[in-house]
Design a protein around this motif. Structure first.
Motif, PDB file in Angstrom:
ATOM      1  N   LEU A 224       0.829  -1.206   0.000  1.00 12.66           N
ATOM      2  CA  LEU A 224       0.000   0.000   0.000  1.00 12.66           C
ATOM      3  C   LEU A 224       0.865   1.258   0.000  1.00 12.66           C
ATOM      4  CD1 LEU A 224      -2.797   1.198   0.002  1.00 12.66           C
ATOM      5  CD2 LEU A 224      -2.833   1.036   2.507  1.00 12.66           C
ATOM      6  N   ALA A 225       1.966   1.236   0.763  1.00 13.78           N
ATOM      7  CA  ALA A 225       2.868   2.389   0.794  1.00 13.78           C
ATOM      8  C   ALA A 225       3.498   2.613  -0.581  1.00 13.78           C
ATOM      9  CB  ALA A 225       3.955   2.173   1.840  1.00 13.78           C
ATOM     10  N   ARG A 226       3.833   1.520  -1.275  1.00 14.35           N
ATOM     11  CA  ARG A 226       4.440   1.672  -2.600  1.00 14.35           C
ATOM     12  C   ARG A 226       3.428   2.184  -3.618  1.00 14.35           C
ATOM     13  NH1 ARG A 226       6.476  -0.166  -7.366  1.00 14.35           N
ATOM     14  NH2 ARG A 226       8.720   0.264  -7.556  1.00 14.35           N
ATOM     15  N   ALA A 227       2.202   1.701  -3.521  1.00 10.21           N
ATOM     16  CA  ALA A 227       1.158   2.186  -4.418  1.00 10.21           C
ATOM     17  C   ALA A 227       0.929   3.684  -4.216  1.00 10.21           C
ATOM     18  CB  ALA A 227      -0.138   1.416  -4.168  1.00 10.21           C
ATOM     19  N   THR A 228       0.917   4.109  -2.969  1.00  7.02           N
ATOM     20  CA  THR A 228       0.743   5.528  -2.658  1.00  7.02           C
ATOM     21  C   THR A 228       1.895   6.350  -3.212  1.00  7.02           C
ATOM     22  OG1 THR A 228      -0.446   4.943  -0.626  1.00  7.02           O
ATOM     23  CG2 THR A 228       0.433   7.184  -0.778  1.00  7.02           C
ATOM     24  N   LYS A 229       3.109   5.826  -3.077  1.00  6.91           N
ATOM     25  CA  LYS A 229       4.290   6.536  -3.564  1.00  6.91           C
ATOM     26  C   LYS A 229       4.236   6.694  -5.089  1.00  6.91           C
ATOM     27  CE  LYS A 229       8.545   7.972  -2.265  1.00  6.91           C
ATOM     28  NZ  LYS A 229       8.790   8.964  -1.196  1.00  6.91           N
ATOM     29  N   VAL A 230       3.843   5.627  -5.779  1.00  4.75           N
ATOM     30  CA  VAL A 230       3.734   5.692  -7.244  1.00  4.75           C
ATOM     31  C   VAL A 230       2.692   6.733  -7.644  1.00  4.75           C
ATOM     32  CG1 VAL A 230       2.982   4.421  -9.291  1.00  4.75           C
ATOM     33  CG2 VAL A 230       4.553   3.347  -7.663  1.00  4.75           C
ATOM     34  N   ALA A 231       1.551   6.748  -6.956  1.00  2.00           N
ATOM     35  CA  ALA A 231       0.499   7.712  -7.279  1.00  2.00           C
ATOM     36  C   ALA A 231       0.972   9.144  -7.050  1.00  2.00           C
ATOM     37  CB  ALA A 231      -0.740   7.411  -6.444  1.00  2.00           C
ATOM     38  N   ARG A 232       1.722   9.370  -5.965  1.00  5.91           N
ATOM     39  CA  ARG A 232       2.210  10.713  -5.677  1.00  5.91           C
ATOM     40  C   ARG A 232       3.274  11.148  -6.672  1.00  5.91           C
ATOM     41  NH1 ARG A 232       2.439  10.227   0.950  1.00  5.91           N
ATOM     42  NH2 ARG A 232       0.218  10.669   1.291  1.00  5.91           N
ATOM     43  N   ARG A 233       4.132  10.208  -7.083  1.00  5.37           N
ATOM     44  CA  ARG A 233       5.133  10.535  -8.103  1.00  5.37           C
ATOM     45  C   ARG A 233       4.435  10.890  -9.421  1.00  5.37           C
ATOM     46  NH1 ARG A 233      10.446   8.384  -7.479  1.00  5.37           N
ATOM     47  NH2 ARG A 233      11.037   8.666  -5.279  1.00  5.37           N
ATOM     48  N   ALA A 234       3.342  10.188  -9.719  1.00  2.36           N
ATOM     49  CA  ALA A 234       2.588  10.478 -10.942  1.00  2.36           C
ATOM     50  C   ALA A 234       2.046  11.899 -10.898  1.00  2.36           C
ATOM     51  CB  ALA A 234       1.456   9.484 -11.109  1.00  2.36           C
ATOM     52  N   SER A 235       1.514  12.276  -9.747  1.00  4.07           N
ATOM     53  CA  SER A 235       0.982  13.630  -9.597  1.00  4.07           C
ATOM     54  C   SER A 235       2.094  14.662  -9.738  1.00  4.07           C
ATOM     55  CB  SER A 235       0.306  13.755  -8.234  1.00  4.07           C
ATOM     56  OG  SER A 235      -0.170  15.068  -8.024  1.00  4.07           O
ATOM     57  N   GLY A 236       3.253  14.389  -9.098  1.00  2.65           N
ATOM     58  CA  GLY A 236       4.370  15.318  -9.176  1.00  2.65           C
ATOM     59  C   GLY A 236       4.943  15.439 -10.575  1.00  2.65           C
ATOM     60  N   ALA A 237       4.765  14.395 -11.389  1.00  2.00           N
ATOM     61  CA  ALA A 237       5.281  14.410 -12.761  1.00  2.00           C
ATOM     62  C   ALA A 237       4.263  14.967 -13.748  1.00  2.00           C
ATOM     63  CB  ALA A 237       5.685  12.999 -13.179  1.00  2.00           C
ATOM     64  N   GLY A 238       3.145  15.467 -13.240  1.00  2.00           N
ATOM     65  CA  GLY A 238       2.135  16.042 -14.110  1.00  2.00           C
ATOM     66  C   GLY A 238       1.269  15.018 -14.806  1.00  2.00           C
ATOM     67  N   LEU A 239       1.184  13.818 -14.262  1.00  2.00           N
ATOM     68  CA  LEU A 239       0.403  12.746 -14.896  1.00  2.00           C
ATOM     69  C   LEU A 239      -0.932  12.500 -14.203  1.00  2.00           C
ATOM     70  CD1 LEU A 239       3.314  10.205 -15.511  1.00  2.00           C
ATOM     71  CD2 LEU A 239       2.195  11.665 -17.207  1.00  2.00           C
ATOM     72  N   ALA A 240      -1.290  13.373 -13.269  1.00  2.00           N
ATOM     73  CA  ALA A 240      -2.542  13.161 -12.535  1.00  2.00           C
ATOM     74  C   ALA A 240      -3.743  13.165 -13.471  1.00  2.00           C
ATOM     75  CB  ALA A 240      -2.696  14.240 -11.457  1.00  2.00           C
ATOM     76  N   ALA A 241      -3.727  14.065 -14.471  1.00  4.14           N
ATOM     77  CA  ALA A 241      -4.861  14.144 -15.391  1.00  4.14           C
ATOM     78  C   ALA A 241      -4.995  12.863 -16.205  1.00  4.14           C
ATOM     79  CB  ALA A 241      -4.693  15.346 -16.320  1.00  4.14           C
ATOM     80  N   GLU A 242      -3.840  12.328 -16.647  1.00  4.76           N
ATOM     81  CA  GLU A 242      -3.879  11.084 -17.418  1.00  4.76           C
ATOM     82  C   GLU A 242      -4.448   9.944 -16.579  1.00  4.76           C
ATOM     83  OE1 GLU A 242      -1.567  13.230 -17.447  1.00  4.76           O
ATOM     84  OE2 GLU A 242      -0.833  13.594 -19.483  1.00  4.76           O
ATOM     85  N   VAL A 243      -4.093   9.920 -15.325  1.00  4.28           N
ATOM     86  CA  VAL A 243      -4.598   8.865 -14.441  1.00  4.28           C
ATOM     87  C   VAL A 243      -6.100   8.995 -14.295  1.00  4.28           C
ATOM     88  CG1 VAL A 243      -4.561   7.964 -12.086  1.00  4.28           C
ATOM     89  CG2 VAL A 243      -2.440   8.648 -13.186  1.00  4.28           C
ATOM     90  N   ALA A 244      -6.570  10.244 -14.115  1.00  2.57           N
ATOM     91  CA  ALA A 244      -7.995  10.473 -13.905  1.00  2.57           C
ATOM     92  C   ALA A 244      -8.811  10.144 -15.150  1.00  2.57           C
ATOM     93  CB  ALA A 244      -8.232  11.928 -13.499  1.00  2.57           C
ATOM     94  N   GLU A 245      -8.214  10.372 -16.345  1.00  2.03           N
ATOM     95  CA  GLU A 245      -8.954  10.166 -17.589  1.00  2.03           C
ATOM     96  C   GLU A 245      -8.974   8.720 -18.050  1.00  2.03           C
ATOM     97  OE1 GLU A 245      -7.066  12.735 -20.330  1.00  2.03           O
ATOM     98  OE2 GLU A 245      -7.774  14.585 -19.378  1.00  2.03           O
ATOM     99  N   ASP A 246      -8.080   7.899 -17.524  1.00  2.00           N
ATOM    100  CA  ASP A 246      -7.937   6.528 -18.023  1.00  2.00           C
ATOM    101  C   ASP A 246      -8.190   5.542 -16.895  1.00  2.00           C
ATOM    102  OD1 ASP A 246      -7.211   4.103 -19.070  1.00  2.00           O
ATOM    103  OD2 ASP A 246      -5.457   4.870 -20.130  1.00  2.00           O
ATOM    104  N   ASP A 247      -9.328   4.877 -16.940  1.00  8.60           N
ATOM    105  CA  ASP A 247      -9.643   3.888 -15.905  1.00  8.60           C
ATOM    106  C   ASP A 247      -8.626   2.765 -15.877  1.00  8.60           C
ATOM    107  OD1 ASP A 247     -11.856   5.305 -15.156  1.00  8.60           O
ATOM    108  OD2 ASP A 247     -13.228   4.186 -16.448  1.00  8.60           O
TER     109      ASP A 247
END
Length: 290
Positions: A224-247
């Motif tokens: 769970l900690a690693r999943a959270t870290k990956v998600a936060r890195r995605a947000s920091g890399a500007g990929l949050a929108a891509e994550v939100a748009e793609d199930d």
């Protein structure tokens, strides 16, 4: 009643001008506590002294109290860390503790993880006193590893000052908005916590030569900690929108774990979450700008 000058046992010679003047006017200074550290400083200053050594000071005599009770005037915050270094030295030296003497980085590694979890528990459920204790246990791990490395040879050798120097240099380098000159004309200084976080991650990526925002995430982290870290890195890399748009981008990591358990009640939820996180990370890496 004797006049008492309180001084640091950790930093011999550290006294303000008033303290030294008080010692200078004494016929003999009575040193309370372990005098060995202070002896050279007193001798260099030409102060006659004797150890209290069970013979209390007579009325009117001046006492130099280096027993270490409380913080002495002028003693900087952090000076008590020297006591921890001294205790670790005693434990690891000949005549110290056999258990402490045989520990290695590898045998100590599980304790660092355990102590970190206990710090979190103290933050979430404990008292300030609990947090003080658990932070002390975590600090002990740092001092212990540094003392083990101090005995090593070759590239594996370092000490607690090397550890402190490295983190100080890192903090200064990653906080140019605090330590560097004012921002050049035409550039925007870090005004918010988000600005600071973005700059921190960018500088860390350059320092460590990382090709991807997802490099350097420890594989050994709990799922769970690693999943959270990956998600936060995605947000920091500007990929949050891509994550939100793609199930398909692991938008429901925990859902994938529940589905694995629905299909097989004996499935390992940690393994299922690790697999889902790996899949999400792979898709995110493919979307990173090059």
């Amino acid at each position: 009643m004797s006049e008492v000058v309180l001084a640091s046992p950790r930093l011999p010679g550290l006294l303000d001008r008033r303290g030294w003047r008080t010692l200078d006017r004494a016929d003999v200074v009575v040193v309370r506590g372990e005098p060995a550290g202070w002896a050279p400083a007193l001798d260099d200053a030409g102060v006659r002294w004797r150890a209290e050594d069970g013979v209390p000071a007579a009325p009117g005599e001046i006492v130099l109290d280096v027993s270490g009770r409380g913080r002495a005037p002028g003693e900087p915050l952090g000076a008590h860390l020297l006591d921890l270094v001294a205790v670790m030295d005693r434990l690891r030296s000949p005549g110290g503790c056999p258990w402490d003497a045989e520990q290695t980085h590898a045998t100590l590694a599980p304790y660092a993880i355990e102590e970190a979890h206990e710090v979190v528990e103290a933050i979430e459920e404990g008292t300030p006193a609990d947090l003080v204790e658990e932070l002390g246990d975590l600090l002990l791990q740092v001092a212990f590893h540094a003392r083990v490395a101090q005995e090593a040879t070759g590239e594996g050798r370092f000490d607690v000052d090397d550890v402190a120097d490295r983190v100080v240099a890192k903090l200064v380098a990653r906080h140019p908005h605090v330590f560097a000159d004012p921002a050049p004309a035409g550039t925007r200084p870090a005004a918010t916590a988000a600005d600071v976080q973005g700059g921190w991650e960018a500088r860390k990526r350059v320092e460590k030569g990382r090709a991807s925002a997802f490099d350097g995430i420890p594989v050994a982290l709990p799922a769970l900690a690693r999943a959270t870290k990956v998600a936060r890195r995605a947000s920091g890399a500007g990929l949050a929108a891509e994550v939100a748009e793609d199930d398909g981008l692991g938008g429901d990591l925990l859902g994938s774990v529940l589905e694995a358990l629905r299909q097989d009640a004996s499935a390992d939820p940690e393994a299922a979450l690790r697999a889902a996180t790996r899949a999400m990370e792979a898709r995110l890496r493919a979307l990173e700008p090059r």
